[in-house]
Design an enzyme around this catalytic site. Sequence first.
Site, PDB file in Angstrom:
ATOM      1  N   TYR A  37      -3.106 -10.039   4.651  1.00  0.00           N
ATOM      2  CA  TYR A  37      -3.405  -9.077   5.073  1.00  0.00           C
ATOM      3  C   TYR A  37      -3.262  -8.226   6.436  1.00  0.00           C
ATOM      4  O   TYR A  37      -3.786  -8.795   7.521  1.00  0.00           O
ATOM      5  CB  TYR A  37      -5.139  -8.493   4.296  1.00  0.00           C
ATOM      6  CG  TYR A  37      -5.233  -8.513   2.927  1.00  0.00           C
ATOM      7  CD1 TYR A  37      -4.668  -7.749   1.561  1.00  0.00           C
ATOM      8  CD2 TYR A  37      -5.409  -9.835   2.718  1.00  0.00           C
ATOM      9  CE1 TYR A  37      -5.260  -7.760   1.026  1.00  0.00           C
ATOM     10  CE2 TYR A  37      -5.556  -9.755   1.021  1.00  0.00           C
ATOM     11  CZ  TYR A  37      -5.626  -9.108   0.286  1.00  0.00           C
ATOM     12  OH  TYR A  37      -5.528  -8.932  -0.893  1.00  0.00           O
ATOM     13  N   ASP A  51       0.891  -1.199  -0.420  1.00  0.00           N
ATOM     14  CA  ASP A  51       0.369  -0.277  -0.076  1.00  0.00           C
ATOM     15  C   ASP A  51       0.986   1.274   0.055  1.00  0.00           C
ATOM     16  O   ASP A  51       2.168   0.885   0.281  1.00  0.00           O
ATOM     17  CB  ASP A  51      -0.900  -0.073   1.182  1.00  0.00           C
ATOM     18  CG  ASP A  51      -1.915  -0.419   1.514  1.00  0.00           C
ATOM     19  OD1 ASP A  51      -2.202  -1.440  -0.193  1.00  0.00           O
ATOM     20  OD2 ASP A  51      -2.598  -1.737   2.428  1.00  0.00           O
TER      21      ASP A  51
END
Length: 316
Positions: free
Chosen positions: A179, A47
Amino acid sequence: MIKIIKKKNINGLLLIDKSIGFTSNKILQRIKFIFKVKKAGHTGTLDPLASGLLPICLGECTKFSSYLINADKIYIVTALLGEKTDTADKDGMLIKKTDVNISKIEVMKVLQLFHGRINQIPPMYSAIKYKGTPLYKYARLGINFSYLKKRKITIYQIKLLAFDKNKIKLKIYCSKGTYIRSIIDELGDKLNCGAHIIKLRRLKISHISVFNKNVITLEQLKFLIKNYQNNQLNISLIYKLLLPIDYMISNLPKLYLSYRVIYTIKCGQKVKIKKIFIITQTIFRIFEFNSLKFVGICIIDKTGYIIKHKLVNYVI
C-alpha cells in the site's frame, strides 16, 4: 448514448490507462457493458485519486488474472510533507499540520529504511475485509482497528525523483500487497512532519507497462466506439486493442502438446511429459502443437508429471 458492441466469446486482455476520479470497479463495469461480456475482472485496484495501468481480463482471460494480481508493480507518487490526513491522501480529513524544515539528505536517509523486506500495516481505508466487510466501510463509520495484522512486503527500490520544499516525488518498485499510502504515511511519521499522497500513478505490473502501444483510456475507447457506430471506423481496430490471453504470462516457458495429450489432460488422466528435464516443479504455458493455439497452463514436477493444470474452456 454509446451502444454495446455485439460480439460473442470475447477473450483477451485489455490495457486501460485509468483516469483520476474513477473507481477501478466503475471502469470494469463500463468495459463489461461495452463489450457485452458476462465475465471480466481487473488485476489490482487503483484508488479514485490514482491513475495508470489497469489491466482488464475478459472472458477466459480471468482464469489467469491472479498472475498479475500477485505480480510486482511500479508506481510514481507525489506526496505533500507537513500534513497528515486520516486516509493518507489528499481526499482525507486533515489530522495534523506541521511546519516543514527538512533537507533532501534527511529524506533520502529515511527512504533507506523502506528498502527490502519490511512489515506493513494495511491502511483502514482499504478493500481488505474484516469479518466479510471491507475496512474502508468501518473507517467511514469512525471505527478503527489498532490491531491489524502486519503483512510482509518487499520494496525493491524506492527512489527520490524530486524534492521541492514540502513536496517529494518518488518512484517505488514493490511486491504485491504493497500500500503506497501506508508508505507515505509512515514516511511522514519518520520525518516527524506527516505526509499524504497528492498524486499517484501506476506505471507497470510485471512485464506490462502503461506505455504499451495497446494501452487506451476509457475516454479514448468511447471515442473509437462512437466513430464505429457512425461508420467511420472498422470494428476490427477496436478488437486489435485486445491482447491474447497468455500475454499476461508471456514470461512463462512454452510447452507444445498434441491435441490428444491435451484432451487426456482435460479428462483428468495422469500425464507424463517425456524428454523434459527440470530441477524443480515449473509452470508452463501450453500450446497445441499443430494450431499453435494457447490452451492453458500446467505445473510439471521434477519427474515430468503434470500435477496441476488450468485450461481455457473453448479449446476442446
